[in-house]
Design a protein around this motif. Structure first.
Motif, PDB file in Angstrom:
ATOM      1  N   THR A  28       0.819  -1.205   0.000  1.00  0.00           N
ATOM      2  CA  THR A  28       0.000   0.000   0.000  1.00  0.00           C
ATOM      3  C   THR A  28       0.857   1.260   0.000  1.00  0.00           C
ATOM      4  OG1 THR A  28      -0.177  -0.142   2.420  1.00  0.00           O
ATOM      5  CG2 THR A  28      -1.946  -1.121   1.126  1.00  0.00           C
ATOM      6  N   ARG A  29       2.065   1.161   0.519  1.00  0.00           N
ATOM      7  CA  ARG A  29       2.976   2.302   0.497  1.00  0.00           C
ATOM      8  C   ARG A  29       3.548   2.512  -0.905  1.00  0.00           C
ATOM      9  NH1 ARG A  29       5.863   0.847   4.387  1.00  0.00           N
ATOM     10  NH2 ARG A  29       7.548  -0.173   3.250  1.00  0.00           N
ATOM     11  N   GLU A  30       3.930   1.414  -1.567  1.00  0.00           N
ATOM     12  CA  GLU A  30       4.527   1.521  -2.899  1.00  0.00           C
ATOM     13  C   GLU A  30       3.488   1.672  -4.000  1.00  0.00           C
ATOM     14  OE1 GLU A  30       8.642  -1.029  -2.243  1.00  0.00           O
ATOM     15  OE2 GLU A  30       6.892  -2.035  -3.107  1.00  0.00           O
ATOM     16  N   LEU A  31       2.285   1.130  -3.762  1.00  0.00           N
ATOM     17  CA  LEU A  31       1.207   1.203  -4.752  1.00  0.00           C
ATOM     18  C   LEU A  31      -0.045   1.778  -4.101  1.00  0.00           C
ATOM     19  CD1 LEU A  31       1.651  -2.287  -6.462  1.00  0.00           C
ATOM     20  CD2 LEU A  31       2.279  -0.072  -7.435  1.00  0.00           C
ATOM     21  N   PRO A  32      -0.040   3.087  -3.795  1.00  0.00           N
ATOM     22  CA  PRO A  32      -1.204   3.694  -3.119  1.00  0.00           C
ATOM     23  C   PRO A  32      -2.474   3.643  -3.966  1.00  0.00           C
ATOM     24  CG  PRO A  32       0.335   5.374  -3.880  1.00  0.00           C
ATOM     25  CD  PRO A  32       1.026   4.069  -4.040  1.00  0.00           C
ATOM     26  N   GLU A  33      -2.338   3.397  -5.279  1.00  0.00           N
ATOM     27  CA  GLU A  33      -3.507   3.322  -6.151  1.00  0.00           C
ATOM     28  C   GLU A  33      -4.191   1.955  -6.107  1.00  0.00           C
ATOM     29  OE1 GLU A  33      -2.633   6.054  -9.964  1.00  0.00           O
ATOM     30  OE2 GLU A  33      -1.086   4.551  -9.559  1.00  0.00           O
ATOM     31  N   ALA A  34      -3.611   1.006  -5.402  1.00  0.00           N
ATOM     32  CA  ALA A  34      -4.189  -0.338  -5.348  1.00  0.00           C
ATOM     33  C   ALA A  34      -5.594  -0.292  -4.757  1.00  0.00           C
ATOM     34  CB  ALA A  34      -3.298  -1.257  -4.525  1.00  0.00           C
ATOM     35  N   HIS A  35      -6.548  -0.854  -5.483  1.00  0.00           N
ATOM     36  CA  HIS A  35      -7.928  -0.882  -5.003  1.00  0.00           C
ATOM     37  C   HIS A  35      -8.221  -2.142  -4.200  1.00  0.00           C
ATOM     38  CE1 HIS A  35      -8.152   2.060  -8.281  1.00  0.00           C
ATOM     39  NE2 HIS A  35      -9.128   2.588  -7.585  1.00  0.00           N
ATOM     40  N   ASP A  36      -7.627  -3.255  -4.618  1.00  0.00           N
ATOM     41  CA  ASP A  36      -7.860  -4.519  -3.940  1.00  0.00           C
ATOM     42  C   ASP A  36      -6.554  -5.288  -3.823  1.00  0.00           C
ATOM     43  OD1 ASP A  36     -11.013  -4.977  -3.778  1.00  0.00           O
ATOM     44  OD2 ASP A  36     -10.565  -4.061  -5.717  1.00  0.00           O
ATOM     45  N   ILE A  37      -6.348  -5.888  -2.666  1.00  0.00           N
ATOM     46  CA  ILE A  37      -5.243  -6.821  -2.463  1.00  0.00           C
ATOM     47  C   ILE A  37      -5.858  -8.146  -2.020  1.00  0.00           C
ATOM     48  CG2 ILE A  37      -3.183  -7.382  -1.131  1.00  0.00           C
ATOM     49  CD1 ILE A  37      -2.689  -4.404  -0.778  1.00  0.00           C
ATOM     50  N   TYR A  38      -5.570  -9.196  -2.781  1.00  0.00           N
ATOM     51  CA  TYR A  38      -6.097 -10.516  -2.468  1.00  0.00           C
ATOM     52  C   TYR A  38      -4.978 -11.392  -1.924  1.00  0.00           C
ATOM     53  CZ  TYR A  38     -10.105  -9.161  -5.369  1.00  0.00           C
ATOM     54  OH  TYR A  38     -11.191  -8.521  -5.893  1.00  0.00           O
ATOM     55  N   VAL A  39      -5.194 -11.951  -0.744  1.00  0.00           N
ATOM     56  CA  VAL A  39      -4.266 -12.910  -0.164  1.00  0.00           C
ATOM     57  C   VAL A  39      -4.931 -14.273  -0.285  1.00  0.00           C
ATOM     58  CG1 VAL A  39      -2.942 -13.580   1.867  1.00  0.00           C
ATOM     59  CG2 VAL A  39      -3.467 -11.162   1.458  1.00  0.00           C
ATOM     60  N   THR A  40      -4.376 -15.146  -1.112  1.00  0.00           N
ATOM     61  CA  THR A  40      -5.001 -16.444  -1.338  1.00  0.00           C
ATOM     62  C   THR A  40      -4.258 -17.531  -0.570  1.00  0.00           C
ATOM     63  OG1 THR A  40      -3.678 -17.046  -3.293  1.00  0.00           O
ATOM     64  CG2 THR A  40      -5.639 -15.686  -3.661  1.00  0.00           C
ATOM     65  N   GLY A  41      -5.004 -18.549  -0.166  1.00  0.00           N
ATOM     66  CA  GLY A  41      -4.367 -19.620   0.579  1.00  0.00           C
ATOM     67  C   GLY A  41      -5.230 -20.860   0.649  1.00  0.00           C
ATOM     68  N   ASN A  42      -4.656 -21.902   1.244  1.00  0.00           N
ATOM     69  CA  ASN A  42      -5.406 -23.127   1.509  1.00  0.00           C
ATOM     70  C   ASN A  42      -5.257 -23.469   2.985  1.00  0.00           C
ATOM     71  OD1 ASN A  42      -2.817 -24.267   1.756  1.00  0.00           O
ATOM     72  ND2 ASN A  42      -2.833 -25.041  -0.344  1.00  0.00           N
ATOM     73  N   ASP A  43      -5.524 -24.700   3.362  1.00  0.00           N
ATOM     74  CA  ASP A  43      -5.493 -25.074   4.774  1.00  0.00           C
ATOM     75  C   ASP A  43      -4.098 -25.004   5.387  1.00  0.00           C
ATOM     76  OD1 ASP A  43      -8.177 -25.501   4.695  1.00  0.00           O
ATOM     77  OD2 ASP A  43      -8.062 -27.682   4.560  1.00  0.00           O
ATOM     78  N   THR A  44      -3.069 -25.077   4.562  1.00  0.00           N
ATOM     79  CA  THR A  44      -1.716 -25.203   5.106  1.00  0.00           C
ATOM     80  C   THR A  44      -0.786 -24.031   4.816  1.00  0.00           C
ATOM     81  OG1 THR A  44      -0.998 -26.432   3.136  1.00  0.00           O
ATOM     82  CG2 THR A  44      -1.817 -27.720   5.013  1.00  0.00           C
ATOM     83  N   GLU A  45      -1.081 -23.233   3.775  1.00  0.00           N
ATOM     84  CA  GLU A  45      -0.138 -22.177   3.429  1.00  0.00           C
ATOM     85  C   GLU A  45      -0.806 -21.029   2.679  1.00  0.00           C
ATOM     86  OE1 GLU A  45       2.823 -23.328   0.584  1.00  0.00           O
ATOM     87  OE2 GLU A  45       1.453 -24.671  -0.453  1.00  0.00           O
ATOM     88  N   CYS A  46      -0.167 -19.869   2.766  1.00  0.00           N
ATOM     89  CA  CYS A  46      -0.551 -18.720   1.958  1.00  0.00           C
ATOM     90  C   CYS A  46       0.090 -18.900   0.580  1.00  0.00           C
ATOM     91  CB  CYS A  46      -0.067 -17.442   2.625  1.00  0.00           C
ATOM     92  SG  CYS A  46      -0.419 -15.939   1.701  1.00  0.00           S
ATOM     93  N   LYS A  47      -0.705 -18.832  -0.496  1.00  0.00           N
ATOM     94  CA  LYS A  47      -0.210 -19.170  -1.828  1.00  0.00           C
ATOM     95  C   LYS A  47       0.347 -17.968  -2.587  1.00  0.00           C
ATOM     96  CE  LYS A  47      -0.533 -22.723  -3.399  1.00  0.00           C
ATOM     97  NZ  LYS A  47       0.378 -23.889  -3.354  1.00  0.00           N
TER      98      LYS A  47
END
Length: 404
Positions: A209-228
């Motif tokens: 968010t500091r480097e890309l203040p124009e970002a509208h959405d940030i998606y953090v994807t993952g499963n049961d064991t790890e962030c992908k």
């Protein structure tokens, strides 16, 4: 060169269940394409779980073993494609093996795929045709040079910067990866309405968010064991800049929130009861860090500010993580330690903010690792060390979508 003759394809299909090393020794020098065929067997074994759709096509081709190792899987590619609209024109600036491009093509009007590696470009052209996608145009070029020389405006640009250095070291920061998306942003802005960036799951969200203040959405994807992965979306057509929406996304939940909402929320800290329910957030939630919001939305108590475990007396549905039944809550005292193994001889051990590791605690308790029970050893907000025995079997929660 892409090998696509019937003999080659038939040989690969016939030997899919054989050991690649043994095949290489047995058939060495017998056919001019044997090493390429063995590579196909090796790559198909490696990707059989993440590329089920593509591998249904017997002539799907891997130019190198590395391309199989580094390619996006179908599930993540389907998610990337969900971020574009039907009939969009898409530019994939770093296509690689092209799994994302193929998934975009199923939805887009046209896809232009760029890569500096000629072998990858030849493979994608072949695979697109073999799979029946005739709306993909593959260009063997440097993506930065392509943007400088192009005047075409696309609906969407997708970019997945390389996260390996020249000596094979892992890279995480957007400035460190190639190409440098931050430096390339002014040029990208001239060529699209929307930008989708696939980034490392190790990337700090505050840094994004500091480097890309124009970002509208940030998606953090993952499963049961790890962030992908972390996916960043910038819509250049939106003039009014609002605070970035963070999505902790799994197969069953989209927990969406803004950082100011997390900052204004209050958590309730208390020791867990003897019986009840314990809640362990999924990896994508741990990455996105809406820790106080979880208390507010679900009405949960948090065990400690530094331990992201929650509890309730009555079961709460829809929690984005594991819901486990508390079997017993035991004080970490010498008398309890001595007799623990008699009652729970086999149990999986997790230590959170406890002072010793799970392995050290397992040896101290003299228990075997395994079984359906799981032990959470932690320190409460009142600075008391406890051991919470839970039923390991996951309890099904209703699927819910959250937006704060």
């Amino acid at each position: 060169m892409v090998y696509n003759n019937e003999e080659f394809i038939s040989w690969v299909s016939k030997h899919l269940n054989h050991d690649p090393a043994e095949l290489s020794m047995k058939f060495h020098g017998k056919m001019p394409w044997i090493e390429e065929a063995v590579t196909q067997v090796k790559c198909r074994k490696k990707t059989r779980k993440k590329l089920e759709k593509e591998l249904e096509c017997p002539s799907f081709y891997f130019p190198t073993a590395l391309s199989a190792e580094q390619c996006t899987g179908d599930k993540l590619a389907e998610f990337h494609a969900s971020l574009i609209d039907e009939g969009d024109t898409v530019l994939d600036l770093t296509c690689g093996l092209g799994i994302d491009s193929l998934h975009f093509a199923a939805k887009a009007k046209s896809v232009t795929s760029i890569d500096r590696n000629q072998l990858l470009c030849e493979a994608l052209s072949h695979n697109a045709s073999a799979l029946g996608y005739h709306n993909i145009s593959v260009v063997n070029a440097d993506c930065c040079e392509f943007l400088n020389e192009s005047s075409t405006l696309y609906d969407v640009i997708f970019i997945d910067p390389a996260r390996r250095g020249s000596e094979g070291q892992r890279l995480y920061g957007l400035h460190d990866c190639a190409p440098d998306v931050i430096d390339l942003l002014p040029s990208i802005r001239k060529h699209c309405h929307k930008l989708i960036i696939k980034a490392s799951p190790m990337l700090d969200l505050t840094q994004i968010t500091r480097e890309l203040p124009e970002a509208h959405d940030i998606y953090v994807t993952g499963n049961d064991t790890e962030c992908k992965e972390v996916v960043i979306v910038i819509d250049f057509n939106v003039n009014a800049r609002s605070e970035t929406m963070i999505h902790a996304l799994s197969a069953s939940n989209d927990f969406a929130f803004r950082r100011t909402e997390e900052n204004s929320a209050e958590a309730v800290f208390s020791d867990p009861p003897a019986t009840g329910y314990l809640y362990e957030p999924n990896p994508e939630i741990m990455k996105a860090a809406p820790f106080k919001l979880l208390c507010r939305i679900f009405g949960l108590n948090k065990i400690s500010p530094n331990t992201h475990l929650y509890w309730s007396e009555n079961r709460v549905d829809g929690f984005p993580g594991n819901t486990l039944r508390i079997v017993k809550n035991i004080d970490y005292a010498s008398s309890n330690i001595k007799r623990f193994a008699k009652e729970f001889p086999e149990i999986r051990v997790t230590a959170r903010n406890f002072g010793i590791t799970a392995d050290q605690l397992r040896k101290k308790l003299k228990v075997k690792d395994g079984g359906e029970l799981r032990l959470f050893a932690t320190t409460t907000a009142s600075d008391k060390k406890i051991m919470i025995v839970t039923e390991e079997r996951k309890l099904k929660s209703e699927v819910r979508m959250f937006s704060c």
